[in-house]
Design a protein around this motif. Structure first.
Motif, PDB file in Angstrom:
ATOM      1  N   GLY A  90       5.273  -1.810  -7.701  1.00  0.00           N
ATOM      2  CA  GLY A  90       4.738  -1.848  -9.054  1.00  0.00           C
ATOM      3  C   GLY A  90       4.024  -0.556  -9.405  1.00  0.00           C
ATOM      4  N   ASP A  91       3.836  -0.355 -10.686  1.00  0.00           N
ATOM      5  CA  ASP A  91       3.153   0.835 -11.185  1.00  0.00           C
ATOM      6  C   ASP A  91       1.771   0.453 -11.676  1.00  0.00           C
ATOM      7  OD1 ASP A  91       5.346   2.590 -10.777  1.00  0.00           O
ATOM      8  OD2 ASP A  91       6.303   1.774 -12.576  1.00  0.00           O
ATOM      9  N   LEU A  92       0.764   1.146 -11.182  1.00  0.00           N
ATOM     10  CA  LEU A  92      -0.613   0.891 -11.580  1.00  0.00           C
ATOM     11  C   LEU A  92      -0.758   1.147 -13.075  1.00  0.00           C
ATOM     12  CD1 LEU A  92      -3.353   0.127 -10.275  1.00  0.00           C
ATOM     13  CD2 LEU A  92      -3.828   2.562 -10.130  1.00  0.00           C
ATOM     14  N   ARG A  93      -1.177   0.122 -13.814  1.00  0.00           N
ATOM     15  CA  ARG A  93      -1.367   0.234 -15.261  1.00  0.00           C
ATOM     16  C   ARG A  93      -2.439  -0.748 -15.707  1.00  0.00           C
ATOM     17  NH1 ARG A  93      -0.543  -4.701 -16.190  1.00  0.00           N
ATOM     18  NH2 ARG A  93       1.382  -5.742 -15.697  1.00  0.00           N
ATOM     19  N   GLY A  94      -3.121  -0.411 -16.798  1.00  0.00           N
ATOM     20  CA  GLY A  94      -4.172  -1.257 -17.332  1.00  0.00           C
ATOM     21  C   GLY A  94      -3.618  -2.379 -18.189  1.00  0.00           C
ATOM     22  N   SER A  95      -4.544  -3.169 -18.722  1.00  0.00           N
ATOM     23  CA  SER A  95      -4.195  -4.286 -19.607  1.00  0.00           C
ATOM     24  C   SER A  95      -5.289  -4.406 -20.664  1.00  0.00           C
ATOM     25  CB  SER A  95      -4.101  -5.582 -18.801  1.00  0.00           C
ATOM     26  OG  SER A  95      -5.388  -5.987 -18.369  1.00  0.00           O
ATOM     27  N   ALA A  96      -5.140  -5.364 -21.563  1.00  0.00           N
ATOM     28  CA  ALA A  96      -6.175  -5.591 -22.579  1.00  0.00           C
ATOM     29  C   ALA A  96      -7.499  -5.971 -21.915  1.00  0.00           C
ATOM     30  CB  ALA A  96      -5.725  -6.684 -23.541  1.00  0.00           C
ATOM     31  N   GLU A  97      -7.430  -6.695 -20.829  1.00  0.00           N
ATOM     32  CA  GLU A  97      -8.627  -7.142 -20.104  1.00  0.00           C
ATOM     33  C   GLU A  97      -9.216  -6.040 -19.225  1.00  0.00           C
ATOM     34  OE1 GLU A  97      -9.780 -10.669 -16.893  1.00  0.00           O
ATOM     35  OE2 GLU A  97      -7.752 -10.536 -17.676  1.00  0.00           O
ATOM     36  N   THR A  98      -8.349  -5.151 -18.746  1.00  0.00           N
ATOM     37  CA  THR A  98      -8.756  -4.081 -17.831  1.00  0.00           C
ATOM     38  C   THR A  98      -8.242  -2.748 -18.378  1.00  0.00           C
ATOM     39  OG1 THR A  98      -6.779  -4.494 -16.505  1.00  0.00           O
ATOM     40  CG2 THR A  98      -8.820  -5.566 -15.794  1.00  0.00           C
ATOM     41  N   PRO A  99      -9.009  -2.118 -19.281  1.00  0.00           N
ATOM     42  CA  PRO A  99      -8.525  -0.902 -19.943  1.00  0.00           C
ATOM     43  C   PRO A  99      -8.340   0.299 -19.016  1.00  0.00           C
ATOM     44  CG  PRO A  99     -10.813  -1.352 -20.534  1.00  0.00           C
ATOM     45  CD  PRO A  99     -10.328  -2.531 -19.748  1.00  0.00           C
ATOM     46  N   GLU A 100      -8.999   0.300 -17.866  1.00  0.00           N
ATOM     47  CA  GLU A 100      -8.835   1.385 -16.904  1.00  0.00           C
ATOM     48  C   GLU A 100      -8.559   0.802 -15.530  1.00  0.00           C
ATOM     49  OE1 GLU A 100     -11.490   4.944 -17.051  1.00  0.00           O
ATOM     50  OE2 GLU A 100     -12.643   3.615 -18.383  1.00  0.00           O
ATOM     51  N   VAL A 101      -7.662   1.451 -14.810  1.00  0.00           N
ATOM     52  CA  VAL A 101      -7.337   1.084 -13.432  1.00  0.00           C
ATOM     53  C   VAL A 101      -7.185   2.369 -12.640  1.00  0.00           C
ATOM     54  CG1 VAL A 101      -6.210  -1.099 -14.042  1.00  0.00           C
ATOM     55  CG2 VAL A 101      -4.863   0.996 -13.920  1.00  0.00           C
ATOM     56  N   ARG A 102      -7.413   2.287 -11.349  1.00  0.00           N
ATOM     57  CA  ARG A 102      -7.257   3.495 -10.537  1.00  0.00           C
ATOM     58  C   ARG A 102      -7.226   3.172  -9.058  1.00  0.00           C
ATOM     59  NH1 ARG A 102     -12.457   7.280 -10.287  1.00  0.00           N
ATOM     60  NH2 ARG A 102     -11.267   8.016  -8.524  1.00  0.00           N
ATOM     61  N   TRP A 103      -6.698   4.121  -8.292  1.00  0.00           N
ATOM     62  CA  TRP A 103      -6.826   4.109  -6.846  1.00  0.00           C
ATOM     63  C   TRP A 103      -8.022   4.990  -6.512  1.00  0.00           C
ATOM     64  CZ3 TRP A 103      -4.174   0.757  -4.111  1.00  0.00           C
ATOM     65  CH2 TRP A 103      -2.920   0.327  -4.535  1.00  0.00           C
ATOM     66  N   ALA A 104      -8.806   4.604  -5.535  1.00  0.00           N
ATOM     67  CA  ALA A 104      -9.962   5.406  -5.123  1.00  0.00           C
ATOM     68  C   ALA A 104     -10.144   5.281  -3.617  1.00  0.00           C
ATOM     69  CB  ALA A 104     -11.224   4.924  -5.832  1.00  0.00           C
ATOM     70  N   ASP A 105     -10.585   6.370  -2.996  1.00  0.00           N
ATOM     71  CA  ASP A 105     -10.898   6.245  -1.572  1.00  0.00           C
ATOM     72  C   ASP A 105     -12.094   5.290  -1.474  1.00  0.00           C
ATOM     73  OD1 ASP A 105     -13.529   7.768  -1.066  1.00  0.00           O
ATOM     74  OD2 ASP A 105     -12.344   9.260  -2.148  1.00  0.00           O
TER      75      ASP A 105
END
Length: 150
Positions: A90-105
């Motif tokens: 899958g491709d990391l992407r936001g939604s209406a509920e989660t406007p920002e998403v990311r991978w982080a160490d």
């Protein structure tokens, strides 16, 4: 007559790692950065509900592994089951509920998570490689009522 039968909301979240060891995070308006997850719907298993929530919130497909932690939010009667998971597609992407998403160490993730209960939970999941943990807490203000390794 007042109904005093127990009523809890059941939720699940996941500490998802990719091949680089990074952790998937979502940002919500209410709690800021946190692990993906949400409420399990009636008739849905914990795992199916968690997989659905993860895909809805951030577009990832994961392999759910072991249970890491069970948390009781005594202020809102929510019981949260936190699992370890591995990213499989899958491709990391936001939604209406989660406007920002990311991978982080993991260290950057620890710095991004500011909600007191979620920050403590995340920190303990990272520190505890082998066992299951239980936490009970209240919010507003945050108060840890009980914690134990199981």
């Amino acid at each position: 007559m007042l109904d005093s039968s127990p009523r809890h909301i059941v939720a699940a979240s996941a500490l998802i790692r990719n091949a680089k060891g990074e952790v998937a995070l979502v940002r919500t308006e209410r709690r800021g950065w946190e692990l993906p997850g949400g409420q399990v719907e009636l008739g849905e298993s914990l795992i199916a509900g968690l997989e659905r929530e993860i895909y809805e919130e951030c577009g990832l497909h994961v392999e759910i592994e072991r249970l890491l932690q069970v948390r009781s939010n005594l202020s809102s009667s929510i019981v949260i089951f936190c699992f370890q998971a591995t990213y499989v597609g899958g491709d990391l992407r936001g939604s209406a509920e989660t406007p920002e998403v990311r991978w982080a160490d993991p260290q950057a993730a620890q710095d991004l998570i500011t909600h007191p209960a979620l920050r403590r939970s995340f920190s303990e999941m990272l520190a505890n490689d082998n066992g299951l943990q239980y936490q009970a807490y209240r919010t507003s203000p945050f108060e840890l009522v009980e914690t134990r390794a199981l």
